[in-house]
Design a protein around this motif. Structure first.
Motif, PDB file in Angstrom:
ATOM      1  N   THR A   1       5.933  10.624   3.909  1.00  0.00           N
ATOM      2  CA  THR A   1       5.052   9.905   4.832  1.00  0.00           C
ATOM      3  C   THR A   1       4.982   8.432   4.472  1.00  0.00           C
ATOM      4  N   ASN A   2       4.840   8.151   3.175  1.00  0.00           N
ATOM      5  CA  ASN A   2       4.754   6.756   2.735  1.00  0.00           C
ATOM      6  C   ASN A   2       6.051   6.007   3.008  1.00  0.00           C
TER       7      ASN A   2
ATOM      8  N   ILE B   1       0.835  -1.199   0.000  1.00  0.00           N
ATOM      9  CA  ILE B   1       0.000   0.000   0.000  1.00  0.00           C
ATOM     10  C   ILE B   1       0.868   1.246   0.000  1.00  0.00           C
ATOM     11  N   SER B   2       1.893   1.275   0.873  1.00  0.00           N
ATOM     12  CA  SER B   2       2.744   2.465   0.873  1.00  0.00           C
ATOM     13  C   SER B   2       3.516   2.549  -0.441  1.00  0.00           C
TER      14      SER B   2
ATOM     15  N   GLY C   1      -4.974   0.820  -1.424  1.00  0.00           N
ATOM     16  CA  GLY C   1      -3.888   1.539  -2.080  1.00  0.00           C
ATOM     17  C   GLY C   1      -4.423   2.631  -2.982  1.00  0.00           C
ATOM     18  N   VAL C   2      -3.527   3.285  -3.696  1.00  0.00           N
ATOM     19  CA  VAL C   2      -3.955   4.367  -4.568  1.00  0.00           C
ATOM     20  C   VAL C   2      -3.520   4.056  -5.993  1.00  0.00           C
TER      21      VAL C   2
ATOM     22  N   ALA D   1       4.014  13.958   1.068  1.00  0.00           N
ATOM     23  CA  ALA D   1       3.221  12.723   1.043  1.00  0.00           C
ATOM     24  C   ALA D   1       4.121  11.524   0.752  1.00  0.00           C
TER      25      ALA D   1
ATOM     26  N   THR E   1       2.223   1.776  -3.427  1.00  0.00           N
ATOM     27  CA  THR E   1       1.336   2.438  -4.399  1.00  0.00           C
ATOM     28  C   THR E   1       1.312   3.943  -4.140  1.00  0.00           C
ATOM     29  N   GLY E   2       1.357   4.302  -2.840  1.00  0.00           N
ATOM     30  CA  GLY E   2       1.371   5.732  -2.502  1.00  0.00           C
ATOM     31  C   GLY E   2       2.608   6.406  -3.054  1.00  0.00           C
TER      32      GLY E   2
ATOM     33  N   GLU F   1       2.748   9.392  -5.896  1.00  0.00           N
ATOM     34  CA  GLU F   1       3.361  10.699  -5.627  1.00  0.00           C
ATOM     35  C   GLU F   1       4.514  10.966  -6.590  1.00  0.00           C
TER      36      GLU F   1
END
Lengths: 134, 139
Positions: free
Chosen positions: B118-119, B9-10, B65-66, B115, B12-13, B17
């Motif tokens: 952060t990920n 998930i991080s 996720g993104v 961002a 995909t972030g 970004e």
């Protein structure tokens, strides 16, 4: 008398599982911090722990088509949307990065605390098995 | 395994970004390029983010996720300038400049890099925890 390793660890492994899930949800919130329309979600630890203890087996429905949704019994039960702290952010996203980061950190610390408890149990068992560490 | 899902998930972030930083870099680099027609002019690009809900329900994960759905060009009007001395000027003496707002892009860049950071921190914390799990009962 047989030694039961399940009883040794107790409910700690379930707690760790719930903590992992919570970290997953929060990492999803952080990854979607800039996604328009995304609403922050979180797990209620109390409810999640209760359902983890009651339903051991993860019952999921059979999928016969790739577009089918997975209908697990306890997959979405404890997930809730976070109550937003500000009414409108302009794009419908209500992820508060500071709040999420703190929540992630807190869950991580609690996870590590749980690990230490399990580690202590293992150490005690080792000591018992090696007759006092000799 | 739950901890690997967090890494995914991080990840995909971070990827999303990066796309945003990429478009920002492209926008800023092309902020001052000129051309002689409306169509040929560079237009500001921005990525469209969306939560990867399908994948989350397929993999039975709780976190989402993104996804980057695509990159869209800004519809804002271009800057048209009268500069007959410019070699790129059209027959009426006009040049066309991109609709890039530098201040907006800089703010976007800062937001994207924060961002991303952060990920990275999420992935780092997960890594540390995972290492602790692997060392369980060894010492």
């Amino acid at each position: 008398m047989a030694i039961s390793l399940d009883k040794l660890v107790g409910t700690h492994h379930q707690a760790l599982q719930v903590r992992t899930q919570r970290m997953e949800v929060i990492s999803g919130n952080l990854a979607n911090a800039n996604t328009p329309g995304y609403k922050a979600r979180d797990i209620d630890f109390n409810k999640a722990m209760k359902s983890a203890q009651s339903t051991q087996a993860n019952s999921s429905m059979v999928k016969t088509h790739e577009k089918h949704m997975s209908g697990g019994m306890r997959s979405q039960a404890e997930l809730d949307f976070r109550i937003p702290t500000q009414p409108d952010t302009g794009d419908g996203n209500n992820v508060d990065v500071q709040v999420e980061r703190n929540a992630f950190l807190e869950t991580g610390m609690r996870y590590q605390a749980g690990l230490m408890l399990i580690d202590g149990k293992f150490k005690g068992m080792k000591k018992a098995l090696s007759s006092g560490g000799q | 395994m739950g901890l690997f899902n967090i890494m995914n998930i991080s990840g995909t972030g971070m990827a999303a970004e990066t796309v945003r930083l990429n478009t920002t870099a492209s926008n800023i680099a092309n902020a001052n390029s000129v051309s002689s027609s409306y169509e040929d002019t560079y237009k500001a690009r921005h990525p469209v983010f969306a939560a990867a809900l399908d994948q989350a329900s397929q993999d039975q994960t709780k976190g989402v996720g993104v996804n980057v759905l695509g990159v869209v060009e800004s519809q804002k009007p271009l800057q048209v300038e009268y500069a007959p001395g410019n070699p790129m000027a059209d027959e009426n003496g006009y040049i066309y400049k991109p609709n890039v707002n530098i201040v907006e892009e800089m703010a976007d860049m800062m937001s994207a890099s924060k961002a991303y950071e952060t990920n990275v921190q999420v992935a780092d914390t997960t890594k540390r925890i995972f290492r602790r799990v692997l060392q369980l009962g060894q010492r």
